[in-house]
Design a protein around this motif. Structure first.
Motif, short mmCIF file in Angstrom:
data_model
loop_
_atom_site.label_atom_id
_atom_site.label_comp_id
_atom_site.label_asym_id
_atom_site.label_seq_id
_atom_site.Cartn_x
_atom_site.Cartn_y
_atom_site.Cartn_z
N GLY A 237 0.81 -1.21 0.00
CA GLY A 237 0.00 0.00 0.00
C GLY A 237 0.84 1.26 0.00
N GLU A 238 1.90 1.28 0.82
CA GLU A 238 2.81 2.43 0.86
C GLU A 238 3.50 2.62 -0.49
OE1 GLU A 238 4.07 2.37 5.59
OE2 GLU A 238 5.47 1.69 4.07
N HIS A 239 3.91 1.51 -1.09
CA HIS A 239 4.60 1.56 -2.39
C HIS A 239 3.68 2.17 -3.45
CE1 HIS A 239 8.11 -0.20 -4.66
NE2 HIS A 239 7.31 0.13 -5.66
N THR B 95 5.41 4.74 -19.49
CA THR B 95 6.86 4.65 -19.26
C THR B 95 7.23 5.22 -17.90
OG1 THR B 95 7.30 4.86 -21.64
CG2 THR B 95 9.12 5.32 -20.14
N ALA B 96 6.68 6.38 -17.58
CA ALA B 96 6.98 7.02 -16.30
C ALA B 96 6.49 6.18 -15.13
CB ALA B 96 6.35 8.41 -16.25
N ALA B 97 5.26 5.65 -15.24
CA ALA B 97 4.69 4.89 -14.13
C ALA B 97 5.48 3.62 -13.85
CB ALA B 97 3.23 4.55 -14.44
N VAL B 98 5.86 2.90 -14.89
CA VAL B 98 6.62 1.67 -14.70
C VAL B 98 7.99 1.97 -14.09
CG1 VAL B 98 7.71 -0.28 -15.88
CG2 VAL B 98 5.40 0.43 -16.52
N GLN B 99 8.64 3.03 -14.57
CA GLN B 99 9.93 3.41 -14.02
C GLN B 99 9.81 3.79 -12.55
OE1 GLN B 99 11.33 6.53 -16.58
NE2 GLN B 99 12.17 5.11 -18.10
N VAL B 100 8.78 4.51 -12.21
CA VAL B 100 8.59 4.96 -10.83
C VAL B 100 8.32 3.78 -9.91
CG1 VAL B 100 6.98 6.19 -9.32
CG2 VAL B 100 7.89 7.32 -11.34
N VAL B 101 7.43 2.88 -10.34
CA VAL B 101 7.11 1.71 -9.50
C VAL B 101 8.36 0.87 -9.27
CG1 VAL B 101 5.87 -0.48 -9.49
CG2 VAL B 101 4.68 1.61 -10.14
N ALA B 102 9.17 0.71 -10.31
CA ALA B 102 10.38 -0.10 -10.18
C ALA B 102 11.45 0.59 -9.33
CB ALA B 102 10.94 -0.41 -11.57
N THR B 103 11.40 1.92 -9.26
CA THR B 103 12.43 2.66 -8.54
C THR B 103 12.00 3.05 -7.14
OG1 THR B 103 13.04 3.60 -10.69
CG2 THR B 103 14.04 4.61 -8.78
N ALA B 104 10.71 2.96 -6.84
CA ALA B 104 10.20 3.41 -5.54
C ALA B 104 10.78 2.61 -4.38
CB ALA B 104 8.67 3.32 -5.51
N GLY C 202 8.87 3.93 3.33
CA GLY C 202 8.20 2.65 3.27
C GLY C 202 8.26 2.04 1.89
N GLY C 203 7.35 1.12 1.63
CA GLY C 203 7.31 0.47 0.33
C GLY C 203 7.98 -0.90 0.35
N LEU C 204 7.85 -1.59 -0.76
CA LEU C 204 8.38 -2.95 -0.86
C LEU C 204 9.90 -3.01 -0.78
CD1 LEU C 204 6.02 -4.24 -3.70
CD2 LEU C 204 5.90 -4.80 -1.25
N GLN D 109 14.77 -13.46 1.27
CA GLN D 109 13.95 -12.26 1.47
C GLN D 109 14.30 -11.19 0.44
OE1 GLN D 109 13.94 -10.96 5.52
NE2 GLN D 109 12.75 -9.10 5.11
N ILE D 110 15.57 -11.08 0.08
CA ILE D 110 15.98 -10.12 -0.95
C ILE D 110 15.30 -10.46 -2.27
CG2 ILE D 110 17.92 -9.27 -2.31
CD1 ILE D 110 19.70 -9.82 0.16
N ILE D 111 15.36 -11.73 -2.65
CA ILE D 111 14.77 -12.16 -3.91
C ILE D 111 13.25 -11.99 -3.87
CG2 ILE D 111 14.38 -14.14 -5.44
CD1 ILE D 111 17.15 -15.15 -4.62
N ALA D 112 12.63 -12.28 -2.73
CA ALA D 112 11.18 -12.12 -2.60
C ALA D 112 10.78 -10.66 -2.81
CB ALA D 112 10.73 -12.60 -1.22
N GLY D 113 11.52 -9.75 -2.19
CA GLY D 113 11.21 -8.33 -2.38
C GLY D 113 11.40 -7.90 -3.81
N ALA D 114 12.47 -8.38 -4.45
CA ALA D 114 12.70 -8.02 -5.85
C ALA D 114 11.60 -8.57 -6.74
CB ALA D 114 14.06 -8.56 -6.29
#
Length: 244
Positions: A28-30, A153-162, A171-173, A188-193
């Motif tokens: 939700g935070e992400h 393009t912007a939305a995907v980049q932002v979600v991947a960089t957040a 917060g966030g993932l 846990q690192i791989i799960a988050g990624a």
């Protein structure tokens, strides 16, 4: 057990999803961070792009702004914000991501509006439409495919960089990845990624579907139907020059 196996174990544990500070809360935070950043960039970039495109000038400005903005890494902005009144946390991340999202939206919107045929504009004005109506009813629908491309393009980049929010106390993932590094827990690192990558792919899919909905002719730009009028009994020509 391999890292991917550990990641599946982590993701299949219901407690990791529902507990306080778990995956659902971080998701939700992400989403909030990403949505606010993209919306802020959209609100700022689209009017600027339309103003520059319809003025007949501004190509150099768009190129400079786009190149300069892309040349500044988001992590560098977060570092600068940390020693400024903006500080740490989600606010700093949101501002940095909005700066990151600005160039693709600005560039694509500018190109989309500049690509509208001048004859189409003149025909719409000749039919009595005001400048604002020409933009809203003629130019925007024709430019919509490129506008949506920039937004996607912007939305995907932002979600991947957040996920970088976790590096500045946000917060966030990304917190899952950050905690995994701190605990040397590669699962846990791989799960988050995987969660961040999946969210980015779902964002891409959702915006592709939205683009099909808002683009005239199911993805094919078309001139909106203008009201038929006659002058002295002679049908007024359409945008293509053929009388109605």
């Amino acid at each position: 057990m391999s890292g991917f196996g550990d990641a599946l174990v982590y993701l299949n544990d219901p407690l990791n999803w529902t507990r306080r500070g778990g995956i659902l809360e971080l998701l939700g935070e992400h989403l909030v961070i990403s949505a606010v950043a993209v919306l802020a960039a959209l609100v700022l970039a689209v009017p600027v792009a339309i103003a520059l495109a319809t003025s007949g000038r501004g190509s150099g400005v768009v190129v400079v702004v786009s190149n300069v903005s892309r040349a500044v890494p988001t992590l560098a902005l977060l570092t600068l914000f940390a020693v400024s009144p903006i500080g740490f946390g989600n606010r700093a991340t949101t501002i940095a991501l909005a700066v990151f999202a600005f160039p693709p939206i600005l560039t694509n919107t500018f190109v989309g509006f500049r690509g509208v045929d001048a004859d189409v504009r003149e025909a719409a004005r000749g039919m009595g439409l005001s400048r604002r109506q020409v933009i809203a009813r003629v130019e925007l629908p024709l430019a919509m495919p490129l506008v949506m491309t920039g937004l996607r393009t912007a939305a995907v980049q932002v979600v991947a960089t957040a996920g970088l929010a976790a590096l500045v106390g946000g917060g966030g993932l990304g917190r899952i990845v950050n905690l995994g590094f701190g605990q040397q827990d590669y699962g846990q690192i791989i799960a988050g990624a995987l969660l961040i990558a999946t969210l980015a792919l779902l964002t891409e899919l959702a915006l592709v579907l939205l683009s099909r909905v808002v683009t005239p002719g199911a993805g094919r730009p078309s001139l909106p139907r203008l009201r038929r009028r006659t002058v002295a009994g002679i049908p007024e020509p359409t945008a293509s020059g053929v009388p109605l």
